[in-house]
Design a protein around this motif. Structure first.
Motif, short mmCIF file in Angstrom:
data_model
loop_
_atom_site.label_atom_id
_atom_site.label_comp_id
_atom_site.label_asym_id
_atom_site.label_seq_id
_atom_site.Cartn_x
_atom_site.Cartn_y
_atom_site.Cartn_z
N THR A 5 64.29 60.84 102.43
CA THR A 5 65.72 60.60 102.75
C THR A 5 66.57 60.08 102.04
O THR A 5 67.28 59.73 101.93
N LYS A 6 65.57 58.44 101.43
CA LYS A 6 66.45 57.91 100.38
C LYS A 6 66.42 58.72 99.10
O LYS A 6 67.99 59.22 98.50
N ARG A 21 70.14 60.59 99.81
CA ARG A 21 72.08 60.16 100.32
C ARG A 21 72.40 60.21 98.95
O ARG A 21 72.20 60.51 97.68
#
Length: 104
Positions: free
Chosen positions: A100-101, A104
């Motif tokens: 998820t990071k 980004r």
């Protein structure tokens, strides 16, 4: 034809895939999303096959080795190799957080 539902990010790194009952195979990642990724291979895999996908994810300038239990969602012959889609299954929290990071 596109099987993707979530946003994808291009990611080029080495991958090692160990399908259940098969020896490890080398591939190259193409892109990744929260629910799966695509990898190019020299050999064909059966849709629905399960295995472990290991790849490098670069976060904050450091390579992290990710291991994801995954299922083959598609296999397309593309020129001189196969493009294989994997759907992650039961990602653990730290792995999901890292992916998820990265997205980004």
């Amino acid at each position: 034809m596109d099987h993707r539902s979530a946003a994808r990010k291009i990611m080029r790194s080495k991958a090692v895939v160990v399908m259940d009952g098969a020896p490890p195979a080398q591939g190259r990642t193409l892109d990744i999303g929260a629910s799966g990724m695509s990898i190019t291979f020299d050999s064909k895999l059966a849709v629905g096959q399960m295995g472990q996908v290991m790849f490098e994810l670069f976060l904050d300038g450091k390579a992290q080795i990710m291991t994801c239990r995954s299922k083959v969602s598609y296999c397309i012959f593309s020129g001189d190799h196969f493009k294989i889609g994997y759907q992650f299954s039961n990602l653990d929290q730290p792995t999901l957080a890292s992916i998820t990071k990265f997205l980004r």
